[in-house]
Motif scaffolding. Structure first.
Motif, PDB file in Angstrom:
ATOM      1  N   ILE A   1       0.977  -1.327  -0.067  1.00  0.00           N
ATOM      2  CA  ILE A   1       0.058  -0.006  -0.033  1.00  0.00           C
ATOM      3  C   ILE A   1       0.937   1.374  -0.026  1.00  0.00           C
ATOM      4  N   VAL A   2       2.161   1.307   0.829  1.00  0.00           N
ATOM      5  CA  VAL A   2       2.744   2.373   0.993  1.00  0.00           C
ATOM      6  C   VAL A   2       3.589   2.518  -0.446  1.00  0.00           C
ATOM      7  N   LYS A   3       4.069   1.445  -0.903  1.00  0.00           N
ATOM      8  CA  LYS A   3       4.784   1.726  -2.172  1.00  0.00           C
ATOM      9  C   LYS A   3       3.765   1.731  -3.344  1.00  0.00           C
ATOM     10  N   ARG A   4       2.601   1.368  -3.432  1.00  0.00           N
ATOM     11  CA  ARG A   4       1.695   1.379  -4.495  1.00  0.00           C
ATOM     12  C   ARG A   4       2.039   0.322  -5.508  1.00  0.00           C
ATOM     13  N   TYR A   5       2.697  -0.798  -4.819  1.00  0.00           N
ATOM     14  CA  TYR A   5       3.049  -1.935  -5.745  1.00  0.00           C
ATOM     15  C   TYR A   5       2.014  -3.026  -5.661  1.00  0.00           C
ATOM     16  N   PRO A   6       1.885  -3.537  -6.644  1.00  0.00           N
ATOM     17  CA  PRO A   6       0.844  -4.898  -6.940  1.00  0.00           C
ATOM     18  C   PRO A   6       1.152  -5.934  -5.525  1.00  0.00           C
ATOM     19  N   PHE A   7       0.372  -6.775  -5.229  1.00  0.00           N
ATOM     20  CA  PHE A   7       0.595  -7.949  -4.285  1.00  0.00           C
ATOM     21  C   PHE A   7       0.216  -8.980  -4.982  1.00  0.00           C
ATOM     22  N   ILE A   8       1.350 -10.111  -4.676  1.00  0.00           N
ATOM     23  CA  ILE A   8       0.878 -11.217  -5.148  1.00  0.00           C
ATOM     24  C   ILE A   8       1.308 -12.213  -3.953  1.00  0.00           C
ATOM     25  N   MET A   9       0.370 -13.233  -3.709  1.00  0.00           N
ATOM     26  CA  MET A   9       0.391 -14.186  -2.927  1.00  0.00           C
ATOM     27  C   MET A   9       0.472 -15.566  -3.366  1.00  0.00           C
ATOM     28  N   PHE A  10       1.456 -16.326  -3.091  1.00  0.00           N
ATOM     29  CA  PHE A  10       1.503 -17.754  -3.424  1.00  0.00           C
ATOM     30  C   PHE A  10       1.068 -18.685  -2.328  1.00  0.00           C
ATOM     31  N   SER A  11      -0.215 -18.909  -2.343  1.00  0.00           N
ATOM     32  CA  SER A  11      -0.389 -19.851  -1.082  1.00  0.00           C
ATOM     33  C   SER A  11      -0.489 -21.428  -1.348  1.00  0.00           C
ATOM     34  N   ALA A  12       0.197 -21.908   0.050  1.00  0.00           N
ATOM     35  CA  ALA A  12       0.366 -23.476  -0.151  1.00  0.00           C
ATOM     36  C   ALA A  12       0.187 -23.690   1.325  1.00  0.00           C
ATOM     37  N   SER A  13      -0.942 -24.235   1.992  1.00  0.00           N
ATOM     38  CA  SER A  13      -1.105 -24.287   3.385  1.00  0.00           C
ATOM     39  C   SER A  13      -2.037 -25.308   3.802  1.00  0.00           C
ATOM     40  N   GLY A  14      -1.953 -25.882   4.924  1.00  0.00           N
ATOM     41  CA  GLY A  14      -2.850 -26.797   5.605  1.00  0.00           C
ATOM     42  C   GLY A  14      -3.877 -26.162   6.466  1.00  0.00           C
ATOM     43  N   GLY A  15      -3.906 -24.786   6.282  1.00  0.00           N
ATOM     44  CA  GLY A  15      -4.865 -24.107   7.064  1.00  0.00           C
ATOM     45  C   GLY A  15      -4.122 -23.171   8.344  1.00  0.00           C
ATOM     46  N   ALA A  16      -5.201 -23.097   9.360  1.00  0.00           N
ATOM     47  CA  ALA A  16      -4.822 -22.578  10.546  1.00  0.00           C
ATOM     48  C   ALA A  16      -3.801 -23.494  11.220  1.00  0.00           C
ATOM     49  N   ARG A  17      -3.045 -22.793  12.077  1.00  0.00           N
ATOM     50  CA  ARG A  17      -2.054 -23.606  13.072  1.00  0.00           C
ATOM     51  C   ARG A  17      -2.546 -23.801  14.353  1.00  0.00           C
ATOM     52  N   MET A  18      -2.776 -25.082  14.460  1.00  0.00           N
ATOM     53  CA  MET A  18      -3.727 -25.592  15.524  1.00  0.00           C
ATOM     54  C   MET A  18      -2.827 -25.283  16.876  1.00  0.00           C
ATOM     55  N   GLN A  19      -1.545 -25.293  16.775  1.00  0.00           N
ATOM     56  CA  GLN A  19      -0.798 -24.971  18.263  1.00  0.00           C
ATOM     57  C   GLN A  19      -0.986 -23.770  18.648  1.00  0.00           C
ATOM     58  N   GLU A  20      -1.342 -22.611  17.841  1.00  0.00           N
ATOM     59  CA  GLU A  20      -1.914 -21.498  18.190  1.00  0.00           C
ATOM     60  C   GLU A  20      -3.073 -21.018  18.558  1.00  0.00           C
ATOM     61  N   GLY A  21      -4.064 -21.794  18.458  1.00  0.00           N
ATOM     62  CA  GLY A  21      -5.578 -21.751  18.431  1.00  0.00           C
ATOM     63  C   GLY A  21      -6.170 -20.544  18.138  1.00  0.00           C
ATOM     64  N   ILE A  22      -6.783 -19.804  19.176  1.00  0.00           N
ATOM     65  CA  ILE A  22      -7.364 -18.623  18.589  1.00  0.00           C
ATOM     66  C   ILE A  22      -6.432 -17.496  17.995  1.00  0.00           C
ATOM     67  N   PHE A  23      -5.064 -17.414  18.294  1.00  0.00           N
ATOM     68  CA  PHE A  23      -4.169 -16.536  17.804  1.00  0.00           C
ATOM     69  C   PHE A  23      -3.850 -16.825  16.350  1.00  0.00           C
ATOM     70  N   SER A  24      -4.098 -17.996  16.112  1.00  0.00           N
ATOM     71  CA  SER A  24      -3.986 -18.445  14.657  1.00  0.00           C
ATOM     72  C   SER A  24      -5.237 -17.767  13.788  1.00  0.00           C
ATOM     73  N   LEU A  25      -6.184 -18.142  14.544  1.00  0.00           N
ATOM     74  CA  LEU A  25      -7.654 -17.892  13.873  1.00  0.00           C
ATOM     75  C   LEU A  25      -7.596 -16.430  13.482  1.00  0.00           C
ATOM     76  N   MET A  26      -7.131 -15.489  14.549  1.00  0.00           N
ATOM     77  CA  MET A  26      -7.464 -14.065  14.297  1.00  0.00           C
ATOM     78  C   MET A  26      -6.589 -13.697  13.044  1.00  0.00           C
ATOM     79  N   GLN A  27      -5.572 -14.455  12.691  1.00  0.00           N
ATOM     80  CA  GLN A  27      -4.977 -13.988  11.630  1.00  0.00           C
ATOM     81  C   GLN A  27      -5.797 -13.821  10.345  1.00  0.00           C
ATOM     82  N   MET A  28      -6.796 -14.689  10.278  1.00  0.00           N
ATOM     83  CA  MET A  28      -7.663 -14.776   8.960  1.00  0.00           C
ATOM     84  C   MET A  28      -8.310 -13.337   8.955  1.00  0.00           C
ATOM     85  N   ALA A  29      -8.833 -12.873  10.160  1.00  0.00           N
ATOM     86  CA  ALA A  29      -9.495 -11.584   9.980  1.00  0.00           C
ATOM     87  C   ALA A  29      -8.312 -10.533   9.665  1.00  0.00           C
ATOM     88  N   LYS A  30      -7.304 -10.624  10.519  1.00  0.00           N
ATOM     89  CA  LYS A  30      -6.106  -9.747  10.219  1.00  0.00           C
ATOM     90  C   LYS A  30      -6.011  -9.572   8.881  1.00  0.00           C
TER      91      LYS A  30
END
Ligand SMILES: [Zn+2]
Length: 285
Positions: free
Chosen positions: A152-181
């Motif tokens: 946003i600051v640099k006004r560059y496009p953002f490209i995300m390459f996802s590869a994931s099993g999902g939220a990290r269970m060892q961090e419980g709610i802290f992990s789920l909060m990352q979805m909203a963030k």
């Protein structure tokens, strides 16, 4: 001896002994997860880690992906020093983090930073399934959010390459909060009218597919990638119905309007360059 000329070809199949098997050092060959073909790693490398027999796209590490996509592999990394704490004191988590760090040579399951693709400046994030199955804990969410804020600051496009099993269970709610963030950060990127291209790779599941990964202005997937929220068995149990064939693959999702395109790995860089070029506005992206 004359008889040697006539029996050059072996008449019997040979079964390699344990000793012979050890002659091929581990890591020199790789077996395809889909068709079982065994290929030399060197050959696979040349083929961008795509099975020469069935076109299966092997998972890439973040450094391999960056080398493949960024111009001359040039890349300036952000926040490489961020490491996870153990907020829930989850048994064995610290040890697992340590062992994944050694195994992958990364501090977390995502690498973020900037560079150019086809000459166009971009901010990118690349997930790596070797680290805790590419799961999203606080650090993964934080690094992705910071990368979006940099875009946003640099006004560059953002490209995300996802590869994931999902939220990290060892961090419980802290992990789920990352979805909203991360989703809120993407919303801000949209408001700023900055391009976001999301690239789904195999597998993109759980809380990652249910947050930033599905929020691209353009959603691209590699062929045959597993993309979904819950696993098929869980869904079948919940809805008590048999799922259609190919459910949760890139091809199925393209047919049902959830993806904009499927791009073969060999064409990915060129396609991204074209998309970046199309979104240039008066010399700027
Ligand atoms: Zn194969």
């Amino acid at each position: 001896m004359l008889k040697d000329f006539f029996f050059k070809q072996k008449r019997f199949a040979t079964i390699p002994s344990e000793h012979a098997k050890k002659d091929i050092p581990e890591g020199r060959v790789k077996k395809c997860d889909r068709c079982g073909t065994i290929t030399f790693v060197k050959e696979l490398e040349k083929n961008l880690y795509v099975c020469p027999n069935c076109d299966y796209h092997f998972a890439l590490s973040a450094p391999e992906r960056i080398k493949m996509i960024m111009d001359q592999g040039h890349f300036f990394e952000y926040d490489s020093d961020l490491i996870s704490s153990d907020p829930l004191k989850f048994e064995g988590y610290t040890e697992k983090l340590k062992s994944d760090m050694e195994k992958s040579n990364l501090n977390e399951a995502v690498v973020t930073g900037e560079g150019t693709i086809g000459g166009f400046p971009v901010v990118i994030g690349v997930m790596d399934t070797r680290f805790r199955m590419g799961s999203m804990g606080s650090v993964v969410g934080e690094k992705i959010t910071r990368a979006i804020e940099k875009a946003i600051v640099k006004r560059y496009p953002f490209i995300m390459f996802s590869a994931s099993g999902g939220a990290r269970m060892q961090e419980g709610i802290f992990s789920l909060m990352q979805m909203a963030k991360t989703s809120a950060a993407i919303a801000k990127l949209h408001r700023e009218r900055i391009l976001f291209i999301s690239v789904f790779t195999n597998p993109t599941t759980g809380g990652v597919s249910a947050s930033f990964a599905s929020l691209g202005d353009i959603n691209i997937a590699e062929p045959g990638a597993l993309i979904g929220f819950a696993g098929p068995r869980v869904i079948e149990q919940v809805i008590r119905q048999k799922l259609p064939e190919g459910f949760q693959t890139s091809e199925f999702l393209l047919d049902h309007g959830q993806l904009d395109m499927i791009v073969h790995r060999k064409d990915l860089k060129e396609t991204l360059s074209q998309l970046l070029n199309l979104h240039m506005v008066k010399g700027r992206i």
